[in-house]
Motif scaffolding. Structure first.
Motif, PDB file in Angstrom:
ATOM      1  N   MET A   1       0.831  -1.199   0.000  1.00 28.30           N
ATOM      2  CA  MET A   1       0.000   0.000   0.000  1.00 28.30           C
ATOM      3  C   MET A   1       0.872   1.259   0.000  1.00 28.30           C
ATOM      4  O   MET A   1       1.905   1.308   0.664  1.00 28.30           O
ATOM      5  CB  MET A   1      -0.898   0.029   1.243  1.00 28.30           C
ATOM      6  N   ARG A   2       0.398   2.261  -0.727  1.00 29.88           N
ATOM      7  CA  ARG A   2       1.008   3.590  -0.662  1.00 29.88           C
ATOM      8  C   ARG A   2       0.142   4.409   0.301  1.00 29.88           C
ATOM      9  O   ARG A   2      -1.039   4.667   0.029  1.00 29.88           O
ATOM     10  CB  ARG A   2       1.058   4.225  -2.051  1.00 29.88           C
ATOM     11  N   VAL A   3       0.724   4.797   1.440  1.00 31.15           N
ATOM     12  CA  VAL A   3      -0.046   5.323   2.563  1.00 31.15           C
ATOM     13  C   VAL A   3       0.395   6.747   2.895  1.00 31.15           C
ATOM     14  O   VAL A   3       1.596   7.052   2.917  1.00 31.15           O
ATOM     15  CB  VAL A   3       0.143   4.432   3.809  1.00 31.15           C
ATOM     16  N   ILE A   4      -0.585   7.597   3.172  1.00 33.36           N
ATOM     17  CA  ILE A   4      -0.323   8.877   3.832  1.00 33.36           C
ATOM     18  C   ILE A   4      -0.651   8.676   5.309  1.00 33.36           C
ATOM     19  O   ILE A   4      -1.723   8.169   5.646  1.00 33.36           O
ATOM     20  CB  ILE A   4      -1.186  10.012   3.258  1.00 33.36           C
ATOM     21  N   PHE A   5       0.272   9.052   6.190  1.00 37.74           N
ATOM     22  CA  PHE A   5       0.023   8.930   7.625  1.00 37.74           C
ATOM     23  C   PHE A   5      -0.204  10.312   8.199  1.00 37.74           C
ATOM     24  O   PHE A   5       0.545  11.249   7.916  1.00 37.74           O
ATOM     25  CB  PHE A   5       1.202   8.265   8.334  1.00 37.74           C
ATOM     26  N   MET A   6      -1.221  10.434   9.072  1.00 38.78           N
ATOM     27  CA  MET A   6      -1.568  11.728   9.662  1.00 38.78           C
ATOM     28  C   MET A   6      -1.755  11.540  11.165  1.00 38.78           C
ATOM     29  O   MET A   6      -2.673  10.846  11.612  1.00 38.78           O
ATOM     30  CB  MET A   6      -2.851  12.275   9.026  1.00 38.78           C
ATOM     31  N   GLY A   7      -0.859  12.131  11.961  1.00 40.36           N
ATOM     32  CA  GLY A   7      -0.943  12.005  13.412  1.00 40.36           C
ATOM     33  C   GLY A   7      -0.040  13.023  14.078  1.00 40.36           C
ATOM     34  O   GLY A   7       0.826  13.611  13.425  1.00 40.36           O
ATOM     35  N   THR A   8      -0.213  13.214  15.369  1.00 36.54           N
ATOM     36  CA  THR A   8       0.577  14.221  16.074  1.00 36.54           C
ATOM     37  C   THR A   8       1.179  13.723  17.385  1.00 36.54           C
ATOM     38  O   THR A   8       2.392  13.795  17.559  1.00 36.54           O
ATOM     39  CB  THR A   8      -0.274  15.490  16.309  1.00 36.54           C
ATOM     40  N   PRO A   9       0.409  13.189  18.350  1.00 37.39           N
ATOM     41  CA  PRO A   9       0.987  12.886  19.661  1.00 37.39           C
ATOM     42  C   PRO A   9       1.666  11.540  19.732  1.00 37.39           C
ATOM     43  O   PRO A   9       1.693  10.765  18.759  1.00 37.39           O
ATOM     44  CB  PRO A   9      -0.241  12.932  20.582  1.00 37.39           C
ATOM     45  N   GLU A  10       2.171  11.225  20.905  1.00 38.58           N
ATOM     46  CA  GLU A  10       2.875   9.968  21.142  1.00 38.58           C
ATOM     47  C   GLU A  10       1.994   8.761  20.844  1.00 38.58           C
ATOM     48  O   GLU A  10       2.488   7.712  20.402  1.00 38.58           O
ATOM     49  CB  GLU A  10       3.366   9.925  22.594  1.00 38.58           C
ATOM     50  N   PHE A  11       0.687   8.892  21.087  1.00 37.27           N
ATOM     51  CA  PHE A  11      -0.237   7.792  20.838  1.00 37.27           C
ATOM     52  C   PHE A  11      -0.158   7.298  19.394  1.00 37.27           C
ATOM     53  O   PHE A  11      -0.375   6.115  19.124  1.00 37.27           O
ATOM     54  CB  PHE A  11      -1.678   8.243  21.150  1.00 37.27           C
ATOM     55  N   SER A  12       0.149   8.184  18.462  1.00 37.82           N
ATOM     56  CA  SER A  12       0.167   7.855  17.042  1.00 37.82           C
ATOM     57  C   SER A  12       1.440   7.144  16.592  1.00 37.82           C
ATOM     58  O   SER A  12       1.452   6.519  15.518  1.00 37.82           O
ATOM     59  CB  SER A  12       0.011   9.137  16.214  1.00 37.82           C
ATOM     60  N   VAL A  13       2.504   7.234  17.374  1.00 41.82           N
ATOM     61  CA  VAL A  13       3.819   6.773  16.912  1.00 41.82           C
ATOM     62  C   VAL A  13       3.883   5.269  16.657  1.00 41.82           C
ATOM     63  O   VAL A  13       4.433   4.846  15.624  1.00 41.82           O
ATOM     64  CB  VAL A  13       4.920   7.239  17.889  1.00 41.82           C
ATOM     65  N   PRO A  14       3.342   4.402  17.531  1.00 44.13           N
ATOM     66  CA  PRO A  14       3.416   2.962  17.225  1.00 44.13           C
ATOM     67  C   PRO A  14       2.766   2.597  15.895  1.00 44.13           C
ATOM     68  O   PRO A  14       3.280   1.741  15.155  1.00 44.13           O
ATOM     69  CB  PRO A  14       2.695   2.312  18.410  1.00 44.13           C
ATOM     70  N   ALA A  15       1.642   3.237  15.565  1.00 42.07           N
ATOM     71  CA  ALA A  15       0.982   2.959  14.289  1.00 42.07           C
ATOM     72  C   ALA A  15       1.849   3.404  13.118  1.00 42.07           C
ATOM     73  O   ALA A  15       1.948   2.701  12.103  1.00 42.07           O
ATOM     74  CB  ALA A  15      -0.379   3.650  14.240  1.00 42.07           C
ATOM     75  N   LEU A  16       2.477   4.572  13.224  1.00 40.26           N
ATOM     76  CA  LEU A  16       3.373   5.036  12.161  1.00 40.26           C
ATOM     77  C   LEU A  16       4.489   4.022  11.929  1.00 40.26           C
ATOM     78  O   LEU A  16       4.785   3.659  10.778  1.00 40.26           O
ATOM     79  CB  LEU A  16       3.961   6.395  12.527  1.00 40.26           C
ATOM     80  N   ARG A  17       5.112   3.552  12.995  1.00 38.78           N
ATOM     81  CA  ARG A  17       6.228   2.616  12.845  1.00 38.78           C
ATOM     82  C   ARG A  17       5.767   1.290  12.244  1.00 38.78           C
ATOM     83  O   ARG A  17       6.462   0.711  11.400  1.00 38.78           O
ATOM     84  CB  ARG A  17       6.890   2.395  14.203  1.00 38.78           C
ATOM     85  N   ALA A  18       4.579   0.838  12.656  1.00 40.07           N
ATOM     86  CA  ALA A  18       4.063  -0.419  12.117  1.00 40.07           C
ATOM     87  C   ALA A  18       3.791  -0.304  10.624  1.00 40.07           C
ATOM     88  O   ALA A  18       4.111  -1.209   9.843  1.00 40.07           O
ATOM     89  CB  ALA A  18       2.785  -0.815  12.860  1.00 40.07           C
ATOM     90  N   ILE A  19       3.222   0.813  10.210  1.00 42.76           N
ATOM     91  CA  ILE A  19       2.912   1.016   8.791  1.00 42.76           C
ATOM     92  C   ILE A  19       4.192   1.162   7.974  1.00 42.76           C
ATOM     93  O   ILE A  19       4.342   0.573   6.897  1.00 42.76           O
ATOM     94  CB  ILE A  19       1.992   2.242   8.625  1.00 42.76           C
ATOM     95  N   ALA A  20       5.139   1.948   8.494  1.00 45.29           N
ATOM     96  CA  ALA A  20       6.377   2.200   7.755  1.00 45.29           C
ATOM     97  C   ALA A  20       7.200   0.928   7.557  1.00 45.29           C
ATOM     98  O   ALA A  20       7.981   0.831   6.598  1.00 45.29           O
ATOM     99  CB  ALA A  20       7.204   3.250   8.481  1.00 45.29           C
ATOM    100  N   ALA A  27       3.920  10.272   2.579  1.00 47.55           N
ATOM    101  CA  ALA A  27       4.210  11.473   3.373  1.00 47.55           C
ATOM    102  C   ALA A  27       3.572  11.301   4.742  1.00 47.55           C
ATOM    103  O   ALA A  27       2.605  10.559   4.910  1.00 47.55           O
ATOM    104  CB  ALA A  27       3.685  12.739   2.705  1.00 47.55           C
ATOM    105  N   VAL A  28       4.135  12.002   5.710  1.00 45.54           N
ATOM    106  CA  VAL A  28       3.572  12.044   7.054  1.00 45.54           C
ATOM    107  C   VAL A  28       3.110  13.468   7.318  1.00 45.54           C
ATOM    108  O   VAL A  28       3.878  14.425   7.152  1.00 45.54           O
ATOM    109  CB  VAL A  28       4.619  11.624   8.105  1.00 45.54           C
ATOM    110  N   TYR A  29       1.861  13.607   7.710  1.00 44.51           N
ATOM    111  CA  TYR A  29       1.301  14.901   8.087  1.00 44.51           C
ATOM    112  C   TYR A  29       1.202  14.968   9.609  1.00 44.51           C
ATOM    113  O   TYR A  29       0.731  14.036  10.256  1.00 44.51           O
ATOM    114  CB  TYR A  29      -0.094  15.088   7.488  1.00 44.51           C
ATOM    115  N   SER A  30       1.649  16.097  10.163  1.00 44.04           N
ATOM    116  CA  SER A  30       1.566  16.311  11.599  1.00 44.04           C
ATOM    117  C   SER A  30       1.334  17.787  11.866  1.00 44.04           C
ATOM    118  O   SER A  30       1.589  18.633  10.992  1.00 44.04           O
ATOM    119  CB  SER A  30       2.856  15.841  12.288  1.00 44.04           C
TER     120      SER A  30
END
Length: 297
Positions: A1-20, A27-30
């Motif tokens: 998948m080609r994914v855009i990730f959108m998140g800001t706080p610490e809660f979002s970080v595990p999901a970003l790492r799993a997807i990456a 791109a990552v939007y924050s």
């Protein structure tokens, strides 16, 4: 998948790492860096810091209503966008741009606890369980159809900080399971059982010892670490950060042995507290050299 990730706080970080780790992150939007610390220097969000450490492209627009920002988003030609506590409203052109739309990782079992503070509210309400829902986003506030959920019990001693960290990992695992199987059917949320998790107001933090012990225990755990339930001890505002319901009684606010306090019914034992200007400390350590008054305010 080609994914855009959108998140800001610490809660979002595990999901970003799993997807990456398994997908192409276009791109990552924050949210933009905010002034923080003693020097009030701009500090990147936890998601921006994590994304840059992974070598990912980061965008930090102030808003997404600008036509150029929307065109830049669409030009990424993403299969899907994953949104986790991003903090900005996504206009309809943004929701429509990815081929498979925008998915939100929400920290509740929708439709219960739509809104800003689902983890706090679940503990404050005494819910026996909570979980994570993956929702297809639409214009309403957390109203979109749900394509996956994962449930978990809420521990009797668990604080919002504890549950926050567990749900962040659960959300990361769940989105990692969902993405390879897209498109998936999504079930409309039922009209029954809708509740709203209003943003926590600091006015909710002062403890009223005339309330039942189980309510005060949930208040302490549900508001830990922020904003922190508090009481007045000899004119000092002290945050109470961990507690448990224990046998005991007396006039509300009466101090019993081992930092136990009588409530309207029952008693709570404080196990972690924080004096003004100090770090959080276990109650046993805090009481060394500090004698509590007979009653707390």
């Amino acid at each position: 998948m080609r994914v855009i990730f959108m998140g800001t706080p610490e809660f979002s970080v595990p999901a970003l790492r799993a997807i990456a780790s398994d997908h192409e992150v276009a791109a990552v939007y924050s949210q933009p860096p905010r002034a923080a610390g003693r020097g009030q220097k701009p500090r990147p969000s936890p998601v921006q810091a994590a994304a840059e450490a992974l070598g990912l492209t980061v965008r930090t627009p102030e808003r997404l209503r600008d036509p150029q920002a929307q065109a830049d988003f669409a030009a990424l030609n993403a299969d899907v966008a994953v949104v986790v506590a991003y903090g900005l409203i996504l206009p309809q052109p943004v929701l429509d741009a990815p081929r498979l739309g925008c998915l939100n990782i929400h920290a509740s079992l929708l439709p219960r606890w739509r809104g800003a503070a689902p983890i706090h509210r679940a503990i404050l309400a005494g819910d026996a369980e909570t979980g994570v829902a993956i929702m297809q986003m639409e214009a309403g506030l957390d109203t979109g159809p749900v394509m996956a959920t994962r449930r978990t019990p809420i521990g009797a001693d668990e604080t919002t900080a504890d549950l926050h960290d567990r749900l962040a990992v659960i959300g990361a695992d769940l989105i990692a399971d969902v993405l390879p199987r897209l498109p998936l059917p999504a079930t409309p949320q039922p009209k029954q059982g809708v509740t709203y998790a209003a943003k926590i107001d600091k006015a909710e933090a002062r403890i009223d010892w005339s309330r039942p012990a189980d309510e005060i225990d949930r208040q302490i755990r549900g508001l830990s670490p922020f904003p922190g339930a508090w009481c007045d001890i000899d004119g000092e505002r002290v945050k109470l950060l961990r507690s448990r319901v224990v046998p005991g009684g007396g006039q509300p606010g009466t101090v019993l042995p081992s930092f136990t306090v009588a409530c309207g019914t029952g008693a709570v034992q404080i196990t972690l507290a924080q004096r003004a200007g100090k770090r959080p400390m276990a109650a046993a350590d805090l009481l060394r050299g500090w004698t509590l008054p007979p009653r707390l305010g």
